[in-house]
Design a protein around this motif. Structure first.
Motif, short mmCIF file in Angstrom:
data_model
loop_
_atom_site.label_atom_id
_atom_site.label_comp_id
_atom_site.label_asym_id
_atom_site.label_seq_id
_atom_site.Cartn_x
_atom_site.Cartn_y
_atom_site.Cartn_z
N GLU A 208 0.86 -0.63 -0.42
CA GLU A 208 -0.22 -0.06 0.53
C GLU A 208 1.20 1.63 0.10
OE1 GLU A 208 -3.38 0.70 -0.32
OE2 GLU A 208 -3.80 -1.35 -0.12
N SER A 209 1.92 0.94 0.63
CA SER A 209 2.95 2.45 0.98
C SER A 209 3.51 2.55 -0.72
CB SER A 209 3.60 2.01 2.08
OG SER A 209 4.52 1.02 1.65
N LYS A 210 3.40 1.03 -1.60
CA LYS A 210 4.27 1.14 -2.34
C LYS A 210 3.21 1.67 -4.06
CE LYS A 210 8.42 -1.13 -1.45
NZ LYS A 210 8.69 -2.31 -1.20
N LYS A 211 1.92 1.90 -3.61
CA LYS A 211 0.72 1.80 -4.72
C LYS A 211 1.22 2.65 -5.76
CE LYS A 211 -3.35 -0.36 -4.38
NZ LYS A 211 -4.92 -0.61 -3.97
N ALA A 212 1.60 4.18 -5.03
CA ALA A 212 1.41 5.36 -5.90
C ALA A 212 2.77 5.48 -7.08
CB ALA A 212 1.78 6.28 -5.24
N ALA A 213 3.64 4.64 -6.18
CA ALA A 213 4.80 4.38 -7.64
C ALA A 213 4.14 3.64 -8.57
CB ALA A 213 6.09 3.79 -6.78
N TYR A 214 3.60 2.29 -8.23
CA TYR A 214 3.16 1.38 -9.01
C TYR A 214 2.12 1.66 -10.08
CZ TYR A 214 5.88 -2.70 -7.11
OH TYR A 214 6.74 -3.56 -6.54
N ASP A 215 0.83 2.65 -9.35
CA ASP A 215 0.03 3.30 -10.16
C ASP A 215 1.01 3.63 -11.82
OD1 ASP A 215 -2.41 3.71 -10.59
OD2 ASP A 215 -1.78 5.79 -10.94
N GLU A 216 1.87 4.54 -11.51
CA GLU A 216 2.53 6.03 -11.88
C GLU A 216 3.17 4.55 -13.47
OE1 GLU A 216 5.65 8.87 -12.46
OE2 GLU A 216 5.22 8.53 -10.61
N ILE A 217 4.32 3.47 -12.73
CA ILE A 217 4.34 2.20 -14.01
C ILE A 217 2.88 2.26 -14.84
CG2 ILE A 217 5.96 0.36 -14.27
CD1 ILE A 217 7.41 2.99 -12.99
N GLY A 218 2.08 1.75 -14.53
CA GLY A 218 1.13 1.30 -15.06
C GLY A 218 0.85 2.07 -15.39
N THR A 219 0.00 3.27 -15.42
CA THR A 219 -0.19 4.16 -16.21
C THR A 219 0.62 4.28 -17.64
OG1 THR A 219 -1.48 5.36 -14.08
CG2 THR A 219 -1.20 6.09 -16.34
N GLY A 220 2.03 4.41 -17.68
CA GLY A 220 2.61 4.86 -18.64
C GLY A 220 2.31 3.36 -19.90
N VAL A 221 2.53 2.00 -18.97
CA VAL A 221 2.27 0.95 -19.88
C VAL A 221 1.18 1.21 -20.63
CG1 VAL A 221 2.38 -1.36 -19.98
CG2 VAL A 221 3.79 -0.18 -18.52
N VAL A 222 0.01 1.29 -20.06
CA VAL A 222 -1.04 1.70 -20.77
C VAL A 222 -1.08 2.62 -22.30
CG1 VAL A 222 -3.43 2.02 -20.83
CG2 VAL A 222 -2.60 0.92 -18.52
N LYS A 223 -0.31 3.70 -21.31
CA LYS A 223 -0.24 4.63 -22.44
C LYS A 223 0.63 4.16 -24.03
CE LYS A 223 -0.61 8.35 -19.83
NZ LYS A 223 0.47 10.09 -18.99
N ILE A 224 1.81 3.65 -23.68
CA ILE A 224 1.89 2.53 -25.10
C ILE A 224 0.91 1.92 -25.30
CG2 ILE A 224 4.61 1.10 -26.25
CD1 ILE A 224 5.04 2.78 -23.39
N LEU A 225 0.87 0.93 -24.84
CA LEU A 225 -0.22 -0.34 -25.06
C LEU A 225 -1.00 -0.02 -26.09
CD1 LEU A 225 -0.82 -2.53 -21.91
CD2 LEU A 225 1.57 -2.82 -24.50
N PHE A 226 -2.11 1.21 -25.87
CA PHE A 226 -3.01 2.24 -26.63
C PHE A 226 -2.43 2.49 -28.00
CE2 PHE A 226 -6.27 3.52 -23.24
CZ PHE A 226 -7.49 2.62 -23.34
N LYS A 227 -1.29 2.79 -28.15
CA LYS A 227 -0.69 3.49 -29.82
C LYS A 227 -0.83 2.06 -30.78
CE LYS A 227 1.47 7.62 -27.48
NZ LYS A 227 2.57 7.19 -27.35
N PHE A 228 -1.29 1.11 -30.02
CA PHE A 228 -0.77 -0.57 -31.11
C PHE A 228 -1.45 -0.68 -31.81
CE2 PHE A 228 1.60 -2.74 -27.44
CZ PHE A 228 3.07 -1.98 -27.93
N ASP A 229 -2.02 -1.08 -32.98
CA ASP A 229 -2.68 -1.39 -33.63
C ASP A 229 -3.97 -2.17 -33.10
OD1 ASP A 229 -4.53 -1.16 -35.99
OD2 ASP A 229 -3.09 -2.51 -37.93
N ALA A 230 -4.99 -2.81 -33.77
CA ALA A 230 -6.29 -3.56 -33.74
C ALA A 230 -6.21 -2.94 -31.82
CB ALA A 230 -6.00 -4.91 -33.97
N VAL A 231 -6.51 -2.46 -31.11
CA VAL A 231 -6.33 -2.49 -29.60
C VAL A 231 -7.83 -1.57 -29.56
CG1 VAL A 231 -5.78 -1.64 -27.16
CG2 VAL A 231 -4.43 -2.33 -28.22
N HIS A 232 -8.71 -2.31 -29.05
CA HIS A 232 -10.04 -1.59 -29.10
C HIS A 232 -10.37 -0.83 -27.57
CE1 HIS A 232 -14.63 -1.00 -29.28
NE2 HIS A 232 -14.83 -1.71 -27.98
N ALA A 233 -10.00 -1.74 -26.99
CA ALA A 233 -10.44 -1.69 -25.41
C ALA A 233 -9.11 -1.61 -24.49
CB ALA A 233 -11.60 -1.60 -24.58
N ILE A 234 -8.69 -1.11 -22.97
CA ILE A 234 -7.76 -1.25 -22.20
C ILE A 234 -8.59 -1.24 -20.71
CG2 ILE A 234 -4.96 -1.75 -21.12
CD1 ILE A 234 -4.25 -0.69 -23.84
#
Length: 406
Positions: A38-64
């Motif tokens: 729980e104390s590290k959750k903010a850092a994990y959330d920032e890492i996850g959000t950055g990966v999602v931004k990259i994945l959304f640029k992929f072709d054929a992605v409808h939703a994430i």
């Protein structure tokens, strides 16, 4: 954070005290791990959000769908992992490296065939840890499973009909490395999995009725998936046909334009030739008229055009011949002078031949010249008779009397 009590936790996740004892972990240790995360959750959330931004640029992605585990889910995952791997030491220093789904991302395409495009993008953009697992049904066709193996995935048959392709990728925006669990399943597989998870998996219910209905729904989802693939293929085919028709129409229009241009060029060429011929004829007519006016101004004559040479009269008229026959013969010197003068006059009055623009000689009628041959007047001398009865010219010596023999 409110800590869930042990009894409530075991009841919610369908566990018992024997399961917890088999992990060799007490509940207090599990709560300490959950509190550290729980104390590290903010850092994990920032890492996850950055990966999602990259994945959304992929072709054929409808939703994430993206989530960071909460405290209760983390404790449940720790118990499940320890039951599967009893030999592993699980504590505050090792749990981040051992638990791979602290960050979970699910990519949802519309069609199952779109998975291949997303797979290629994941392998190209990220480092994949371990095996790539394709969860398939027993009923799946060989062509479907072959597509997974061709991409390097390991097949895992699921009896309950669960389907997805699972990856674990690594990302390191700093010195610390983070693991991210990525799933790919189409919209029909996602719908069935969410319903099954809510009805059976989450509460660990083992009901024969629920199992049968879940299997039926899974078959319907599979049929819808196949129908969606058919529609997707039909759409691609129709788009290709429409593109072909448009290309053919464009080609026909270009050929029509080219044909019209050729017709216009042909009409322009014919008009130019007609104008050139007309101008040439008018120019020749103007030259002839100017020559005629010039000739008329010189001697009052005219220059008729296109008169054949054979039509020019060169022989004297009958009246002239008759007058010539009756004319008395002149002396040789006068006759020569008269003929030379007439010839010289004829030569002077003969017009020159006029050439038109095309250098074709035009026959010109010669001006007829009548040679006047007047009858010379002969002066008649008086004749007188002498004494002897003989005629003589006056002032002439008298004739001697003839001598007659007596």
């Amino acid at each position: 954070m409110s800590m869930i009590q042990q009894a409530e936790f075991l009841s919610t996740y369908n566990l018992n005290s024997a399961d917890l004892k088999a992990t060799n972990l007490n509940y207090e240790e599990l709560l300490n791990i959950s509190a550290d995360f729980e104390s590290k959750k903010a850092a994990y959330d920032e890492i996850g959000t950055g990966v999602v931004k990259i994945l959304f640029k992929f072709d054929a992605v409808h939703a994430i769908k993206y989530q960071i585990q909460n405290s209760e889910e983390l404790i449940a995952n720790l118990v499940a992992y320890k039951l599967q791997h009893p030999e592993v030491i699980l504590d505050l220093t090792t749990y981040e490296a051992l638990i791979e789904n602290l960050i979970s991302i699910r990519i949802i395409p519309l069609f199952k065939s779109d998975w291949a495009k997303i797979h290629d993008s994941i392998v190209d953009q990220f480092v994949v840890i371990g095996n790539m697992t394709a969860n398939v049904r027993v009923e799946d066709a060989a062509t479907t499973t072959k597509a997974f193996t061709d991409k390097g995935c390991t097949l895992k048959t699921q009896s309950d009909g669960y389907r997805s392709v699972d990856y674990v990728i690594k990302t390191a925006p700093s010195k610390k490395e983070y693991k991210v669990a990525v799933q790919v399943r189409n919209i029909f597989e996602e719908g069935w999995a969410e319903i099954d998870h809510s009805a059976r998996y989450k509460n660990k219910m083992d009901s024969q009725i629920l199992n049968e209905f879940s299997k039926t729904l899974n078959k319907l989802a599979g049929g819808a998936d196949e129908m969606g693939e058919f529609i997707h293929g039909l759409q691609s085919y129709l788009e290709a046909q429409e593109t072909l028709v448009q290309q053919q129409q464009t080609l026909v229009e270009e050929q029509q334009v080219e044909l019209e241009n050729l017709r216009a060029e042909l009409a322009k060429t014919k008009l130019t030739e007609k104008t050139s011929n007309s101008s040439e004829g008018m120019l020749g007519k103007d030259i002839i008229e100017d020559l005629a006016k010039t000739a008329a101004a010189i001697d009052g004559g005219s220059v008729p055009t296109e008169t054949p040479i054979s039509a020019i009269k060169t022989t004297p008229e009958p009246a002239q011949e008759k007058a010539s026959e009756k004319a008395p013969v002149k002396t040789e010197e006068k006759l020569i002078d008269s003929t030379a003068a007439a010839t010289e006059k004829t030569i002077e009055e003969k017009p020159k031949t006029v050439k038109n623009r095309t250098d074709k000689p035009k026959a010109v009628k010669l001006k007829e010249v009548k040679i006047s041959e007047e009858k010379p007047k002969v002066e008649m001398l008086p004749v007188v008779e002498d004494l002897f009865g003989q005629t003589r010219i006056p002032d002439a010596a008298p004739l001697k009397p003839s001598v007659t023999n007596a």
